[in-house]
Design an enzyme around this catalytic site. Structure first.
Site, PDB file in Angstrom:
ATOM      1  N   TYR A 123     -73.526  40.109  21.220  1.00  0.00           N
ATOM      2  CA  TYR A 123     -73.854  38.771  20.750  1.00  0.00           C
ATOM      3  C   TYR A 123     -75.158  38.178  21.278  1.00  0.00           C
ATOM      4  CZ  TYR A 123     -68.947  39.015  19.436  1.00  0.00           C
ATOM      5  OH  TYR A 123     -67.750  39.407  18.901  1.00  0.00           O
ATOM      6  N   GLU A 140     -62.903  33.472  23.174  1.00  0.00           N
ATOM      7  CA  GLU A 140     -63.920  33.794  22.171  1.00  0.00           C
ATOM      8  C   GLU A 140     -64.314  32.577  21.331  1.00  0.00           C
ATOM      9  OE1 GLU A 140     -63.290  37.776  20.220  1.00  0.00           O
ATOM     10  OE2 GLU A 140     -61.348  37.604  21.217  1.00  0.00           O
ATOM     11  N   ARG A 189     -61.905  45.754  11.083  1.00  0.00           N
ATOM     12  CA  ARG A 189     -62.839  46.733  11.638  1.00  0.00           C
ATOM     13  C   ARG A 189     -62.100  47.623  12.625  1.00  0.00           C
ATOM     14  NH1 ARG A 189     -66.439  43.914  15.064  1.00  0.00           N
ATOM     15  NH2 ARG A 189     -65.754  45.275  16.754  1.00  0.00           N
ATOM     16  N   SER A 218     -63.811  41.038  21.646  1.00  0.00           N
ATOM     17  CA  SER A 218     -65.226  40.845  21.981  1.00  0.00           C
ATOM     18  C   SER A 218     -65.588  41.409  23.356  1.00  0.00           C
ATOM     19  CB  SER A 218     -65.602  39.358  21.931  1.00  0.00           C
ATOM     20  OG  SER A 218     -65.517  38.868  20.609  1.00  0.00           O
TER      21      SER A 218
END
Length: 327
Positions: free
Chosen positions: A225, A28, A263, A159
């Site tokens: 993204y 990432e 999150r 991700s």
């Protein structure tokens, strides 16, 4: 809403010298560079003495000398899994986000789900897959008792890296091969068809949920993204359901030792039930990211959000909002 965040009144000088950790060498890296650049700009725009520090550079640890605190914008292994947190603890340098335990468990999807299941928190069924590099064909046999469809994922990436939905037997081998590029331990998780939601945690409170809709098979790396056709709704639910989801998110977050900010991701099935997928202890802070979106819905713009997150490093209690900085 802004009155709930006295951190916004803190004098920038009180933060001292701040290192923004970014980049690194995980899968990432590119996202982390974007997150770190955005965070650095937001800090500097408020007069905070901050500089970027890429942990992929050989001498980066030498530059920790003389700093007062760290804003950790590293994503993935090496930055989000407890390793950096342990180093900073040993150096007695305060940093943003969860500590060693919360970071390690948040990154380890398998053990995170085990804890949730023990606490009767809703998470889809799963099966662990252990790779035998000498006999790769055994992977498919390990899943004979796991009914399709499933989501194949590395147990320790973020991700959506290495993740693939599998709806039929033909798709299974390519999905396993992709995930196996990242780790020797995989997770096959029962596929939940429905809406994708996320709840951001900030200073001990759940922010309004974000509902994501994408034409892709799922909310993957591209949808997160790169794509411009992903749609976001915040708040994503009615008030009563928001409270229910926020409560589950907070319980799940605290259950694995997470603190500060983060999150929690969910799926909602056709019966309206919510299912916990994972915790992100250092979520993205890019132009497409979800935590800034949720914060904006309660009046916190991006620089404000970054300041609130950093302010937790001024006290041993991550819920710094209990401290009054005056009118």
């Amino acid at each position: 809403m802004l009155a709930d965040f006295p951190e916004l009144k803190i004098d920038p000088v009180d933060f001292g010298r701040v290192a923004v950790l970014l980049g690194g060498d995980s899968a990432e890296r590119e996202v982390s560079l974007q997150s770190g650049a955005a965070v650095l700009s937001a800090l500097q725009s408020q007069g905070i003495d901050a500089f970027a520090l890429d942990t992929a550079k050989a001498d980066w640890q030498l530059q920790l000398s003389g700093i007062n605190r760290v804003f950790n914008a590293l994503h993935g292994r090496g930055g989000e899994d407890g390793l950096i947190q342990g180093l900073l603890d040993s150096l007695k340098i305060p940093y943003t986000g969860s500590g060693v335990l919360g970071s390690a468990l948040g990154m380890d999807k398998l053990r995170c789900k085990m804890i949730w299941r023990q606490l009767d928190l809703p998470t889809p069924d799963w099966q662990e897959i252990v790779i035998d590099r000498q006999n790769f064909s055994t992977l498919e046999k390990q899943l004979e008792k796991m009914p399709l469809p499933v989501m194949i994922k590395p147990y320790c990436e973020g991700s959506s890296v290495g993740m693939s939905p599998v709806f039929n037997a033909v798709e299974l081998k390519p999905a396993l091969e992709l995930a196996a590029k990242y780790t020797d331990h995989l997770l096959a998780e029962s596929y939940i068809k429905g809406g994708e939601y996320t709840v951001s945690i900030l200073g001990g409170r759940a922010l309004p949920s974000v509902h994501m809709e994408t034409p892709n098979k799922f909310y993957d790396y591209d949808a997160k993204y790169l794509a411009n056709d992903t749609e976001y709704y915040c708040p994503g639910l009615d008030l009563e359901t928001e409270r229910l989801l926020g409560d589950i998110a907070l319980r799940a977050f605290k259950a694995v030792g997470c603190s500060g900010w983060g999150r929690v991701d969910f799926m909602r099935d056709s019966q309206g039930n919510f299912w916990l997928l994972e915790v992100n202890t250092i979520p993205g802070m890019t132009s497409h990211s979800l935590v800034p979106m949720a914060a904006k819905s309660i009046g916190l713009d991006f620089p404000m959000l970054v300041k609130v997150i950093l302010a937790a490093t001024l006290t041993g209690n991550p819920n710094i909002t209990t401290k009054d900085y005056g009118a």
